[in-house]
Structure formats: structure tokens, C-alpha cells
Design a protein around this motif. Structure first.
Motif: not given
Length: 73
Positions: A49, A53, A57
Motif C-alpha cells: 500500500v 501510494t 504521488l
């Protein structure tokens, strides 16, 4: 050019981490690329996870930077 490379790297990181996260959810014994991490299922899921992320980003940031330079429309 560097933002293009960063966007590609972010997209690759997104793909591999999303695939690894989905696989570990379906098969808890599958450790995948991050199998060297200690801690079992919760640690691996959290790592996938976090990697997802970071990929999102990085891809978004590099796209925004390239767009500011006029390389994207």
C-alpha cells in the motif's frame, strides 16, 4: 526529460505494487517481490500500500511538473 522518466518509474511502481497487493489479498502465502520483509501478512500488505501510494504521488507530481513546463497538455 527527467519528468518523463520519473512519470514512467512512478507508473511502473504503481503497477507492480497494485498487482502485489491484490495477489497478497487473494493468496496470503504469496509473498511476491517484497517477500524478504519480516512481519508476515500485515507488514507485506502495508508495504504494498505504501509503495502504491508513493507510485501515485510520484506519477502525479512528475506529470504536474512536466505540464508546468509545457510538455503536457
Amino acid at each position: 526529460m527527467k519528468y518523463d522518466i520519473l512519470q514512467i518509474l512512478g507508473a511502473v511502481l504503481m503497477c507492480f505494487s497494485a498487482q502485489g497487493g491484490i495477489r497478497i489479498l487473494l493468496d496470503h502465502d504469496y509473498t511476491g517481490f517484497l517477500g524478504w520483509l519480516p512481519g508476515g501478512f500485515p507488514t507485506l500488505l502495508a508495504a504494498y500500500v505504501i509503495a502504491l501510494t508513493l507510485g501515485v504521488l510520484l506519477t502525479g507530481w512528475s506529470h504536474t511538473q512536466a505540464k508546468a513546463l509545457g510538455r503536457r497538455s
